[in-house]
Every structure is written in C-alpha cells, then in structure tokens.
Write a protein that holds these residues in place. Structure first.
Motif, PDB file in Angstrom:
ATOM      1  N   LYS A  82       0.838  -1.205   0.000  1.00 25.60           N
ATOM      2  CA  LYS A  82       0.000   0.000   0.000  1.00 25.60           C
ATOM      3  C   LYS A  82       0.870   1.251   0.000  1.00 25.60           C
ATOM      4  CE  LYS A  82      -4.133  -1.784   2.192  1.00 25.60           C
ATOM      5  NZ  LYS A  82      -4.743  -2.010   3.507  1.00 25.60           N
ATOM      6  N   GLN A  83       1.971   1.175   0.759  1.00 19.48           N
ATOM      7  CA  GLN A  83       2.864   2.314   0.846  1.00 19.48           C
ATOM      8  C   GLN A  83       3.492   2.610  -0.522  1.00 19.48           C
ATOM      9  OE1 GLN A  83       3.815   4.365   3.917  1.00 19.48           O
ATOM     10  NE2 GLN A  83       3.905   5.391   1.942  1.00 19.48           N
ATOM     11  N   LEU A  84       3.920   1.572  -1.214  1.00 18.95           N
ATOM     12  CA  LEU A  84       4.520   1.768  -2.533  1.00 18.95           C
ATOM     13  C   LEU A  84       3.504   2.396  -3.494  1.00 18.95           C
ATOM     14  CD1 LEU A  84       7.151   1.284  -4.170  1.00 18.95           C
ATOM     15  CD2 LEU A  84       6.082  -0.791  -5.046  1.00 18.95           C
ATOM     16  N   LEU A  85       2.285   1.877  -3.446  1.00 16.35           N
ATOM     17  CA  LEU A  85       1.240   2.440  -4.299  1.00 16.35           C
ATOM     18  C   LEU A  85       1.029   3.909  -3.981  1.00 16.35           C
ATOM     19  CD1 LEU A  85      -1.065   2.252  -6.355  1.00 16.35           C
ATOM     20  CD2 LEU A  85      -2.516   1.309  -4.556  1.00 16.35           C
ATOM     21  N   GLU A  86       1.014   4.248  -2.709  1.00 14.86           N
ATOM     22  CA  GLU A  86       0.829   5.653  -2.344  1.00 14.86           C
ATOM     23  C   GLU A  86       1.975   6.517  -2.879  1.00 14.86           C
ATOM     24  OE1 GLU A  86       1.113   6.879   1.732  1.00 14.86           O
ATOM     25  OE2 GLU A  86      -0.085   8.669   1.362  1.00 14.86           O
ATOM     26  N   TYR A  87       3.192   6.021  -2.752  1.00 15.98           N
ATOM     27  CA  TYR A  87       4.329   6.789  -3.268  1.00 15.98           C
ATOM     28  C   TYR A  87       4.173   7.043  -4.763  1.00 15.98           C
ATOM     29  CZ  TYR A  87       6.997   6.236   1.084  1.00 15.98           C
ATOM     30  OH  TYR A  87       7.422   6.305   2.375  1.00 15.98           O
ATOM     31  N   TYR A  88       3.744   6.042  -5.492  1.00 17.04           N
ATOM     32  CA  TYR A  88       3.612   6.224  -6.933  1.00 17.04           C
ATOM     33  C   TYR A  88       2.456   7.155  -7.278  1.00 17.04           C
ATOM     34  CZ  TYR A  88       7.179   2.676  -7.653  1.00 17.04           C
ATOM     35  OH  TYR A  88       8.355   1.985  -7.662  1.00 17.04           O
ATOM     36  N   GLN A  89       1.397   7.085  -6.473  1.00 19.04           N
ATOM     37  CA  GLN A  89       0.293   8.020  -6.712  1.00 19.04           C
ATOM     38  C   GLN A  89       0.743   9.453  -6.467  1.00 19.04           C
ATOM     39  OE1 GLN A  89      -2.448   5.992  -4.150  1.00 19.04           O
ATOM     40  NE2 GLN A  89      -3.627   5.186  -5.848  1.00 19.04           N
ATOM     41  N   GLU A  90       1.564   9.622  -5.433  1.00 20.51           N
ATOM     42  CA  GLU A  90       2.074  10.965  -5.146  1.00 20.51           C
ATOM     43  C   GLU A  90       3.106  11.377  -6.198  1.00 20.51           C
ATOM     44  OE1 GLU A  90       0.791  13.000  -2.858  1.00 20.51           O
ATOM     45  OE2 GLU A  90      -0.628  11.374  -2.507  1.00 20.51           O
ATOM     46  N   LEU A  91       3.881  10.416  -6.674  1.00 21.24           N
ATOM     47  CA  LEU A  91       4.870  10.702  -7.715  1.00 21.24           C
ATOM     48  C   LEU A  91       4.185  11.315  -8.935  1.00 21.24           C
ATOM     49  CD1 LEU A  91       7.910  10.366  -8.418  1.00 21.24           C
ATOM     50  CD2 LEU A  91       7.327   8.175  -9.467  1.00 21.24           C
ATOM     51  N   ALA A  92       3.030  10.747  -9.294  1.00 19.86           N
ATOM     52  CA  ALA A  92       2.299  11.228 -10.465  1.00 19.86           C
ATOM     53  C   ALA A  92       1.837  12.676 -10.295  1.00 19.86           C
ATOM     54  CB  ALA A  92       1.100  10.327 -10.740  1.00 19.86           C
ATOM     55  N   LYS A  93       1.640  13.098  -9.058  1.00 19.04           N
ATOM     56  CA  LYS A  93       1.180  14.474  -8.816  1.00 19.04           C
ATOM     57  C   LYS A  93       2.319  15.473  -8.878  1.00 19.04           C
ATOM     58  CE  LYS A  93      -2.356  12.993  -5.558  1.00 19.04           C
ATOM     59  NZ  LYS A  93      -2.635  13.007  -4.119  1.00 19.04           N
ATOM     60  N   ASN A  94       3.546  14.973  -8.816  1.00 17.47           N
ATOM     61  CA  ASN A  94       4.701  15.862  -8.884  1.00 17.47           C
ATOM     62  C   ASN A  94       4.960  16.275 -10.326  1.00 17.47           C
ATOM     63  OD1 ASN A  94       6.624  16.182  -6.322  1.00 17.47           O
ATOM     64  ND2 ASN A  94       5.537  14.236  -6.148  1.00 17.47           N
ATOM     65  N   LYS A  95       5.694  17.383 -10.427  1.00 15.03           N
ATOM     66  CA  LYS A  95       6.107  17.830 -11.751  1.00 15.03           C
ATOM     67  C   LYS A  95       7.610  17.565 -11.838  1.00 15.03           C
ATOM     68  CE  LYS A  95       5.764  22.051 -14.547  1.00 15.03           C
ATOM     69  NZ  LYS A  95       6.973  21.694 -15.234  1.00 15.03           N
ATOM     70  N   PRO A  96       8.030  16.783 -12.830  1.00 16.47           N
ATOM     71  CA  PRO A  96       9.465  16.470 -12.911  1.00 16.47           C
ATOM     72  C   PRO A  96      10.282  17.696 -13.308  1.00 16.47           C
ATOM     73  CG  PRO A  96       8.309  15.658 -14.849  1.00 16.47           C
ATOM     74  CD  PRO A  96       7.258  16.189 -13.923  1.00 16.47           C
TER      75      PRO A  96
END
Ligand code: HEC
Length: 127
Positions: free
Chosen positions: A64-78
């Motif tokens: 669940k934690q990994l999924l959350e990190y990736y969901q938050e990653l998507a909200k970031n702007k590279p």
C-alpha cells in the motif's frame, strides 16, 4: 476544456479511491511527498521497498505504501521532460503497484518494466 479535464481526473481519482477502499482527496493538488523523498523511500536501500514488492516479500502495508508513493509521484512535476511522458510512466507504476497489491501474478514483471530507473532519469531528471 481545462475544466472538463480536471473534472474527469477528479472522477477517475474518486473511482480509484473507492475501488481501493482508500481515501484520497480528489482536489488535493500539492503532493504529499516530493520526487526526491519518494525516490529515497521507495527506490533506495537494500533491498528497496520496490525490490521487496517485486520479490514478493512485502507486507500488505508495504504494498500500500509503494502504491501511495507512486500516486504521489504522479502528482509531482518532474524537473524536466514532457508532461505526457511523465504521466504515462507514473501511471504504469501506479497500475503495476495496484496489481501487486491485488496479488496479480504478472505484477512483479510489470513493476520491473515500469520502474526503469535510467530510462526515466534520462527523460526527467536533471543531470
Ligand atoms: C517515473 C520516473 C522515474 C523512475 C521510474 C525512477 N526515477 Fe528516480 N528520479 C526521478 C526524477 C524525476 C528524479 C529527480 C528528482 C529531482 O531532482 O527533483 C529522480 C531522482 C532519483 C534519486 C535522487 C537523486 C538525487 O539527486 O538525490 C534517486 C536515488 C533515484 N531517483 C533512484 C531511482 C531508482 C533506484 C530507480 C529505479 C528502481 C528510480 N529512481 C526510478 C524519476 C524516476
């Protein structure tokens, strides 16, 4: 157009949250973690959180934690690169992490191919 798009995204986010039984605010704009923090928490370490999930050694909580990190990653702007490419890559990570959480047999492979460190760094990380 813009309003339609963000509405669609909100609908999709809600659907995702509902199907996972989790609660993410659909209108949350600011990511909970920045990219560097996510890289450090999910991709660094021996074994990293990602590797533990890939190897099938992660607990439910860790998945669940990994999924959350990736969901938050998507909200970031590279720092650089095409926004569409970023969305495609981060979305593949989210889908693979969801599959891992759901216990799908192809999840480990999907995760490994979605988390191509060098590929994504070349496209989106400043050298
Ligand atoms: C979806 C794209 C993506 C993938 C996949 C990805 N990274 Fe990253 N990573 C980034 C971006 C973008 C940065 C730069 C963040 C910044 O500078 O704000 C970064 C930064 C990092 C950093 C921090 C470097 C620093 O300067 O402090 C580490 C460590 C890292 N990534 C490790 C990894 C590892 C290991 C993998 C593979 C398992 C990986 N990353 C996969 C996008 C990605």
């Amino acid at each position: 157009m813009r309003a339609t798009k963000s509405f669609m995204m909100a609908v999709m986010a809600l659907g995702l949250a509902a199907s996972l039984g989790m609660f993410y605010a659909a209108d949350e704009v600011k990511p909970k973690y920045d990219i560097e923090e996510i890289m450090a928490k999910a991709h660094k370490g021996k074994p990293s959180l990602l590797q533990q999930v890939v190897k099938g050694k992660a607990s439910e909580e860790q998945k669940k934690q990994l999924l959350e990190y990736y969901q938050e990653l998507a909200k970031n702007k590279p720092p650089k690169g095409d926004a569409k490419d970023w969305k495609r890559r981060t979305n593949a990570l989210i889908v693979a992490a969801q599959d891992a959480l759901a216990g799908k047999p192809n999840a480990a492979r999907a995760l490994q191919s979605a988390a191509k460190c060098g590929d994504c760094h070349k496209a989106h990380k400043e050298d």
